[in-house]
Scaffold this active site. Structure first.
Site, PDB file in Angstrom:
ATOM      1  CB  VAL A 157      84.975 -20.745  54.882  1.00 55.86           C
ATOM      2  CG1 VAL A 157      85.827 -21.367  54.194  1.00 55.86           C
ATOM      3  CG2 VAL A 157      84.533 -21.262  56.130  1.00 55.86           C
TER       4      VAL A 157
ATOM      5  CE  LYS B  71      86.847 -23.619  59.931  1.00 56.47           C
ATOM      6  NZ  LYS B  71      86.749 -25.157  60.619  1.00 56.47           N
TER       7      LYS B  71
ATOM      8  N   GLY C 153      80.131 -21.351  58.861  1.00 58.14           N
ATOM      9  CA  GLY C 153      79.788 -22.184  59.410  1.00 58.14           C
ATOM     10  C   GLY C 153      79.715 -22.004  61.156  1.00 58.14           C
TER      11      GLY C 153
ATOM     12  CG  LEU D 261      84.804 -20.484  49.670  1.00 56.55           C
ATOM     13  CD1 LEU D 261      85.863 -21.356  49.973  1.00 56.55           C
ATOM     14  CD2 LEU D 261      84.579 -20.478  48.049  1.00 56.55           C
ATOM     15  N   GLY D 262      81.309 -19.522  52.505  1.00 55.10           N
ATOM     16  CA  GLY D 262      80.317 -19.859  53.242  1.00 55.10           C
ATOM     17  C   GLY D 262      80.223 -19.381  54.718  1.00 55.10           C
TER      18      GLY D 262
ATOM     19  CG  ASP E 105      79.496 -30.596  64.461  1.00 55.83           C
ATOM     20  OD1 ASP E 105      78.325 -31.263  64.497  1.00 55.83           O
ATOM     21  OD2 ASP E 105      79.786 -29.552  64.278  1.00 55.83           O
TER      22      ASP E 105
ATOM     23  CG  PHE F  28      85.992 -21.521  63.270  1.00 52.38           C
ATOM     24  CD1 PHE F  28      86.538 -22.121  64.220  1.00 52.38           C
ATOM     25  CD2 PHE F  28      86.564 -20.390  62.400  1.00 52.38           C
ATOM     26  CE1 PHE F  28      88.051 -21.591  64.620  1.00 52.38           C
ATOM     27  CE2 PHE F  28      87.907 -20.111  62.884  1.00 52.38           C
ATOM     28  CZ  PHE F  28      88.497 -20.554  63.765  1.00 52.38           C
ATOM     29  N   GLY F  29      82.778 -19.667  61.990  1.00 51.71           N
ATOM     30  CA  GLY F  29      82.931 -18.188  61.339  1.00 51.71           C
ATOM     31  C   GLY F  29      82.803 -18.491  59.672  1.00 51.71           C
TER      32      GLY F  29
END
Length: 419
Positions: A113, A127, A108, A105-106, A224, A110-111
């Site tokens: 998804v 995630k 971020g 999906l994308g 954030d 964190f890593g």
């Protein structure tokens, strides 16, 4: 008899004299080879010492790394008593087709998804902690332990977690419309955000923050808040996500001074960037920036600064002084809004991004101002005027606007020199 012995004596003497040069040459050769042998021995010893030292350092780092992993594993095992279910890795592999690219999906901070479908048919978003991520086990554990205690319709719901081997996974409810930035900053998608939708998103985010700051069992600062951390469900209702950097405040604590500045430049409050001080008012500042972005359809980033020679916040202030709030609104096709609602949201956004945190309203006051038609609003003060482009180079490297559907950190355009 004596004459006969003389030649023999002579030959012996002659033999002795002729063998002397050969002995001298051998001694010279032996002497010249000694320095070379010494050099070779010293070189070998240096190499051996260096290899031994390197091996010792490698073993020390290997032991230290393993000790850290064991500590992390033990701390994660203690989380098994969490209110959230512990999910097995095999079922997540099946649900995401082994983390296939088609299900991604994308990505971020964190890593990546991934979308997944559990055996029962429920859709999930997974995630996956990246090895290159700046976040680690501490942020992972923080998010699991924190969000398990938070339940609100405007917060994303965490369904479970997994920690097996090197894998650290968070399993969320799947939200088909993904994140707000995918609509807000895309000219082909922004038209889907009519005024009623935008206004509802603003109110939903405000309610979510109010719950974190005042209404939950814990006093939580998100730290954030940004467009990419606001997810949208199938009815375009907002849900605040990504609690890896969130912090719990004690009831008697109003602000915390930390030496580590984390978050996304452009949304971070000036006192946090310059002094490392954060509080609930830091979230209020981030909400103000996000509110102005929702109204204008523009990102408070480097691109805007380069194009307009000043930040989105400064542009908002200029139009406020000139009484031209209508010119600040997004020019998306078909977007029409109530002048009173738009002006009220515009003024609340400016109140939230004031430099002095004491001047910023609380989230309860913000929500009250947004929904009250008859409430008289205070006059905002002018935001910072000197806005150099500052911030870590790593933030600039992650600021490529061409990367779709990612959580992107933009360099600071709001935090600058103290007055």
């Amino acid at each position: 008899m004596q004459p006969r012995n003389r030649p023999m004596i002579h030959r012996r003497l002659l033999g002795t004299s002729t063998s002397a040069p050969a002995t001298d040459r051998a001694a010279q050769e032996h002497g010249s080879s000694s320095p070379n042998a010494m050099k070779i021995m010293v070189s070998v010893m240096v190499v051996v010492i260096f290899c031994t030292l390197f091996y010792c350092i490698y073993c020390w780092r290997w032991r230290k790394r393993n000790a850290v992993r064991r500590t992390e594993a033990q701390s994660l095992q203690r989380m098994s008593s969490s209110e959230l279910p512990l999910m097995d890795l095999a079922s997540i592999h099946v649900a995401t087709s082994n983390f296939s690219t088609a299900n991604k999906l994308g990505e971020g901070g964190f890593g990546p998804v991934y979308r997944g479908v559990l055996a029962g048919g429920a859709e999930i978003a997974v995630k996956r902690l990246s090895e290159r991520s700046r976040q680690g086990a501490a942020e992972f554990r923080n998010e699991v332990e924190l969000i398990a205690k938070l339940q609100h319709r405007n917060l994303v719901r965490l369904l479970g977690w997994c920690a097996e081997g090197d894998e650290k996974l968070l399993v969320y409810e799947y939200l088909p419309n993904r994140s707000l930035d995918a609509f807000l900053f895309d000219s082909s998608m922004s038209a889907k955000l009519d005024w009623n939708t935008r206004h509802n998103i603003i109110l939903g985010i405000a309610r979510g923050l109010l719950y974190l700051h005042e209404d939950s069992l814990l006093k939580v600062v998100h730290r954030d808040l940004k467009a990419s951390n606001v997810l949208l469900d199938n009815k375009m209702n907002p849900k605040i996500s990504d609690f890896g950097l969130a912090r719990i405040f004690k009831e008697e604590c109003n602000a915390v001074n930390t030496g580590r500045v984390v978050g996304t430049y452009g949304y971070m409050a000036p006192e946090f960037v310059m002094e490392g001080v954060f509080s609930v008012k830091s979230d209020v500042f981030g909400f103000g920036v996000l509110l102005l972005e929702i109204l204008s359809g523009q990102r408070n980033g480097i691109g805007y600064l380069e194009e307009h020679q000043q930040s989105l916040i400064q542009d908002a202030w200029t139009l406020w002084v000139e009484d031209k709030a209508g010119e600040f609104m997004d020019r998306a096709p078909g977007l029409s809004c109530s002048d009173d609602e738009a002006w009220r949201c515009f003024q609340v956004g400016l109140l939230c991004v004031q430099d002095d945190p004491d001047d910023r309203p609380t989230m309860s006051s913000v929500l009250h101002m947004l929904v009250s038609d008859n409430m008289s609003l205070p006059t905002p003060s002018r935001p910072m005027r000197n806005v150099p482009m500052s911030g870590p180079s790593s933030a600039r490297k992650r600021s490529d606007p061409s990367l779709p559907l990612k959580s992107i950190n933009y360099a600071s355009i709001t935090a600058v020199q103290p007055r």
